[in-house]
Design a protein around this motif. Structure first.
Motif, PDB file in Angstrom:
ATOM      1  N   LEU C  64     -16.439   1.970   8.662  1.00  0.00           N
ATOM      2  CA  LEU C  64     -15.999   2.780   7.662  1.00  0.00           C
ATOM      3  C   LEU C  64     -14.719   3.403   8.097  1.00  0.00           C
ATOM      4  O   LEU C  64     -13.791   3.277   6.872  1.00  0.00           O
ATOM      5  N   ALA C  65     -14.273   3.380   9.290  1.00  0.00           N
ATOM      6  CA  ALA C  65     -12.766   3.844   9.670  1.00  0.00           C
ATOM      7  C   ALA C  65     -11.894   2.706   9.160  1.00  0.00           C
ATOM      8  O   ALA C  65     -10.702   2.805   8.628  1.00  0.00           O
ATOM      9  N   ALA C  66     -12.301   1.299   9.600  1.00  0.00           N
ATOM     10  CA  ALA C  66     -11.630   0.283   9.353  1.00  0.00           C
ATOM     11  C   ALA C  66     -11.225  -0.024   7.845  1.00  0.00           C
ATOM     12  O   ALA C  66     -10.293  -0.368   7.453  1.00  0.00           O
ATOM     13  N   PHE C  67     -12.162   0.222   7.072  1.00  0.00           N
ATOM     14  CA  PHE C  67     -12.153   0.068   5.605  1.00  0.00           C
ATOM     15  C   PHE C  67     -11.102   0.946   5.033  1.00  0.00           C
ATOM     16  O   PHE C  67     -10.280   0.660   4.138  1.00  0.00           O
ATOM     17  N   LEU C  68     -11.175   2.230   5.476  1.00  0.00           N
ATOM     18  CA  LEU C  68     -10.405   3.300   5.013  1.00  0.00           C
ATOM     19  C   LEU C  68      -8.776   3.158   5.434  1.00  0.00           C
ATOM     20  O   LEU C  68      -7.969   3.368   4.694  1.00  0.00           O
ATOM     21  N   ARG C  69      -8.674   2.695   6.522  1.00  0.00           N
ATOM     22  CA  ARG C  69      -7.312   2.415   7.209  1.00  0.00           C
ATOM     23  C   ARG C  69      -6.668   1.162   6.397  1.00  0.00           C
ATOM     24  O   ARG C  69      -5.560   1.248   6.127  1.00  0.00           O
ATOM     25  N   ALA C  70      -7.531   0.257   6.130  1.00  0.00           N
ATOM     26  CA  ALA C  70      -6.892  -0.942   5.387  1.00  0.00           C
ATOM     27  C   ALA C  70      -6.526  -0.624   3.989  1.00  0.00           C
ATOM     28  O   ALA C  70      -5.643  -1.024   3.213  1.00  0.00           O
ATOM     29  N   LEU C  71      -7.606   0.370   3.365  1.00  0.00           N
ATOM     30  CA  LEU C  71      -7.083   0.752   1.927  1.00  0.00           C
ATOM     31  C   LEU C  71      -6.070   1.686   1.642  1.00  0.00           C
ATOM     32  O   LEU C  71      -5.350   1.406   0.658  1.00  0.00           O
ATOM     33  N   VAL C  72      -5.980   2.557   2.705  1.00  0.00           N
ATOM     34  CA  VAL C  72      -4.706   3.385   2.702  1.00  0.00           C
ATOM     35  C   VAL C  72      -4.050   3.547   3.820  1.00  0.00           C
ATOM     36  O   VAL C  72      -4.058   4.121   4.832  1.00  0.00           O
ATOM     37  N   PRO C  73      -3.013   2.321   4.172  1.00  0.00           N
ATOM     38  CA  PRO C  73      -2.392   2.026   5.502  1.00  0.00           C
ATOM     39  C   PRO C  73      -1.068   2.639   5.511  1.00  0.00           C
ATOM     40  O   PRO C  73      -0.433   3.206   4.540  1.00  0.00           O
ATOM     41  N   PRO C  74      -0.680   2.971   6.697  1.00  0.00           N
ATOM     42  CA  PRO C  74       0.651   3.681   7.206  1.00  0.00           C
ATOM     43  C   PRO C  74       1.846   2.979   6.226  1.00  0.00           C
ATOM     44  O   PRO C  74       2.997   3.704   6.040  1.00  0.00           O
ATOM     45  N   GLU C  75       1.571   1.639   6.077  1.00  0.00           N
ATOM     46  CA  GLU C  75       2.664   0.939   5.395  1.00  0.00           C
ATOM     47  C   GLU C  75       3.170   1.215   3.817  1.00  0.00           C
ATOM     48  O   GLU C  75       4.217   0.711   3.522  1.00  0.00           O
ATOM     49  N   GLY C  76       2.437   2.145   3.313  1.00  0.00           N
ATOM     50  CA  GLY C  76       2.615   2.486   1.868  1.00  0.00           C
ATOM     51  C   GLY C  76       1.780   2.075   0.876  1.00  0.00           C
ATOM     52  O   GLY C  76       0.652   1.216   1.205  1.00  0.00           O
ATOM     53  N   VAL C  77       2.194   2.304  -0.413  1.00  0.00           N
ATOM     54  CA  VAL C  77       1.309   1.637  -1.549  1.00  0.00           C
ATOM     55  C   VAL C  77       1.681   0.398  -1.886  1.00  0.00           C
ATOM     56  O   VAL C  77       2.825   0.077  -1.882  1.00  0.00           O
ATOM     57  N   ARG C  78       0.535  -0.433  -1.960  1.00  0.00           N
ATOM     58  CA  ARG C  78       0.407  -1.706  -2.459  1.00  0.00           C
ATOM     59  C   ARG C  78       1.056  -1.986  -3.969  1.00  0.00           C
ATOM     60  O   ARG C  78       0.594  -0.998  -4.800  1.00  0.00           O
ATOM     61  N   PRO C  79       1.792  -2.954  -4.419  1.00  0.00           N
ATOM     62  CA  PRO C  79       2.137  -3.184  -5.702  1.00  0.00           C
ATOM     63  C   PRO C  79       0.563  -3.798  -6.449  1.00  0.00           C
ATOM     64  O   PRO C  79      -0.253  -4.113  -5.879  1.00  0.00           O
ATOM     65  N   ILE C  80       0.805  -3.245  -7.975  1.00  0.00           N
ATOM     66  CA  ILE C  80      -0.619  -3.322  -8.501  1.00  0.00           C
ATOM     67  C   ILE C  80      -0.928  -4.939  -8.690  1.00  0.00           C
ATOM     68  O   ILE C  80      -2.197  -4.918  -8.806  1.00  0.00           O
ATOM     69  N   SER C  81       0.124  -5.685  -8.417  1.00  0.00           N
ATOM     70  CA  SER C  81      -0.486  -7.367  -8.525  1.00  0.00           C
ATOM     71  C   SER C  81      -1.293  -7.556  -7.159  1.00  0.00           C
ATOM     72  O   SER C  81      -2.088  -8.343  -7.306  1.00  0.00           O
ATOM     73  N   GLY C  82      -1.212  -6.720  -6.261  1.00  0.00           N
ATOM     74  CA  GLY C  82      -1.778  -6.825  -4.948  1.00  0.00           C
ATOM     75  C   GLY C  82      -1.165  -7.791  -3.942  1.00  0.00           C
ATOM     76  O   GLY C  82      -1.756  -8.168  -3.097  1.00  0.00           O
ATOM     77  N   GLN C  83       0.005  -8.113  -4.667  1.00  0.00           N
ATOM     78  CA  GLN C  83       0.741  -9.194  -3.789  1.00  0.00           C
ATOM     79  C   GLN C  83       2.280  -8.586  -3.777  1.00  0.00           C
ATOM     80  O   GLN C  83       2.584  -7.893  -4.553  1.00  0.00           O
ATOM     81  N   GLY C  84       2.896  -9.321  -2.671  1.00  0.00           N
ATOM     82  CA  GLY C  84       4.263  -8.597  -2.464  1.00  0.00           C
ATOM     83  C   GLY C  84       4.222  -7.393  -1.414  1.00  0.00           C
ATOM     84  O   GLY C  84       3.220  -7.258  -1.226  1.00  0.00           O
ATOM     85  N   GLU C  85       5.301  -7.143  -1.114  1.00  0.00           N
ATOM     86  CA  GLU C  85       5.531  -6.103   0.012  1.00  0.00           C
ATOM     87  C   GLU C  85       5.271  -4.642  -0.460  1.00  0.00           C
ATOM     88  O   GLU C  85       5.286  -4.255  -1.669  1.00  0.00           O
ATOM     89  N   ARG C  86       4.622  -3.850   0.343  1.00  0.00           N
ATOM     90  CA  ARG C  86       4.240  -2.435   0.008  1.00  0.00           C
ATOM     91  C   ARG C  86       5.368  -1.575  -0.054  1.00  0.00           C
ATOM     92  O   ARG C  86       6.679  -1.785   0.563  1.00  0.00           O
ATOM     93  N   ARG C  87       5.295  -0.341  -1.146  1.00  0.00           N
ATOM     94  CA  ARG C  87       6.501   0.455  -1.003  1.00  0.00           C
ATOM     95  C   ARG C  87       6.262   1.443  -0.077  1.00  0.00           C
ATOM     96  O   ARG C  87       5.193   2.219  -0.439  1.00  0.00           O
ATOM     97  N   ALA C  88       7.142   1.872   0.599  1.00  0.00           N
ATOM     98  CA  ALA C  88       6.867   2.881   1.593  1.00  0.00           C
ATOM     99  C   ALA C  88       6.440   4.301   0.957  1.00  0.00           C
ATOM    100  O   ALA C  88       6.856   4.679  -0.020  1.00  0.00           O
ATOM    101  N   TRP C  89       5.623   5.074   1.848  1.00  0.00           N
ATOM    102  CA  TRP C  89       5.400   6.544   1.127  1.00  0.00           C
ATOM    103  C   TRP C  89       6.636   7.489   0.981  1.00  0.00           C
ATOM    104  O   TRP C  89       7.743   7.202   1.842  1.00  0.00           O
ATOM    105  N   VAL C  90       6.813   8.442   0.046  1.00  0.00           N
ATOM    106  CA  VAL C  90       7.802   8.988   0.006  1.00  0.00           C
ATOM    107  C   VAL C  90       7.796  10.361   0.714  1.00  0.00           C
ATOM    108  O   VAL C  90       8.832  10.753   1.047  1.00  0.00           O
ATOM    109  N   HIS C  91       6.629  10.593   0.859  1.00  0.00           N
ATOM    110  CA  HIS C  91       6.363  11.897   1.727  1.00  0.00           C
ATOM    111  C   HIS C  91       6.308  11.364   3.186  1.00  0.00           C
ATOM    112  O   HIS C  91       5.049  10.843   3.593  1.00  0.00           O
ATOM    113  N   ASP C  92       7.180  11.332   4.047  1.00  0.00           N
ATOM    114  CA  ASP C  92       7.026  10.812   5.433  1.00  0.00           C
ATOM    115  C   ASP C  92       7.546  11.615   6.625  1.00  0.00           C
ATOM    116  O   ASP C  92       7.844  11.316   7.706  1.00  0.00           O
TER     117      ASP C  92
END
Lengths: 150, 150, 150
Positions: C64-92
């Motif tokens: 359960l923890a591994a799932f939520l960690r992968a779904l919402v990672p520290p690296e930021g939001v993923r692009p809608i395409s599911g590919q390419g780099e994540r955009r960092a969180w603006v609240h940091d």
């Protein structure tokens, strides 16, 4: 002596985004005359939700909305492999923002229950109650508020 | 005068999918004789959930199930990069559909609280209350219903 | 005769992970003297949540923890395409684990309502109530418990 009170709250959303209804709920608690008890806030819709999150830095809401938009996008459901093209939503009569709104609602909350004390919601310092509109366009939204207390 | 009533509801699911229990809950409210109050429906399981969603177009439920199936698949957890192979679930004694069912339950609701009025749940026009079975095979599921009102 | 009771519960989390508070809630129900009713447990925070899940195999919580960690990672939001780099969180401002914690809270529960009977939560055999800490470091967490019953 315990008693109950049922009222309703209507708000006009401005399209996808958040409206803080903490003050409005506290106003209805005050109007009921109840000091201590439990409050149930329930949405009567399937394409907006109720959520509790930070009330201080508005960038929290920016990231929260960006996350859910990427997780459940208008383009449809992604393949299990995580790669390749998305399959369009089959429920699309009301436009591409409708089915994502139903899913975003299912992943968040349709009703919230919170204790209140001294006539106000017993929230943490950084908590606010938000209506989270998931549709692209403004909507009139109705919520029921049930109070039990004394 | 306020009073409470506790009852239970059992249903047999047909495997992964939705069962509308709105009518069954309204039946139990009617049987209690209560007219106005608040209803708590709580699942006693960790691999099915309770959810409120659209009662009109059945394609909403098709898309909703497809989304959650792709988000939490039997194949395991995806890498943070979003690419490469999934790592299998470590909890797999009960088969590949079990751990996804626990996660899908955590992402949705185990209990719901809704006001009722005139002896019926105060729902919006398009809302229904569903049991959402996340296991592949049929299961017997038990829910408790606690009513407080008058 | 129905009556209510409001108390609070504080726990120290050890950083990201789960703490079983089922026993602590049952202790507060016993202390209230109430036998039958409904319990609302509400978190006063926006970066930890309350969840109900399996109490038997601890590997459920690992997945359960591994799932939520992968779904919402520290690296930021993923692009809608599911590919390419994540955009960092603006609240940091509070570090890379803070914004994911707010999102993980929004996807799970801030309050839970459960019936109780014979002075104990009416849970299924395999259910436990957990505090789910989403921040990396230990935190002191406060919950309110509102009981209504007799």
């Amino acid at each position: 002596m315990l008693r109950q009170s049922l009222s309703s709250l209507e708000i006009s959303t401005k399209g996808e985004g958040f409206d803080d209804i903490t003050g409005a709920i506290n106003g209805l608690i005050a109007a009921s005359g109840l000091q201590l008890g439990s409050a149930t806030i329930a949405s009567q819709h399937t394409s907006c939700s109720l959520t509790i999150n930070e009330n201080a830095d508005p960038r929290v809401l920016v990231d929260l909305a960006a996350f859910l938009r990427a997780l459940v996008p208008p383009e449809g459901v992604r393949p299990i492999s995580g790669q390749g093209e998305r399959r369009a939503w089959v429920h699309d009569d009301e436009g591409p923002d409708d089915m994502p709104a139903h899913i975003r609602t299912a992943l968040t909350c349709t009703s919230l229950v919170l204790p209140f004390q001294s006539g106000r919601l017993l929230l943490g310092t950084w908590q606010a109650v938000y209506v989270w509109e998931h549709r692209a366009r403004p909507h009139r939204r109705r919520f029921s508020l049930h109070l039990l207390g004394e």
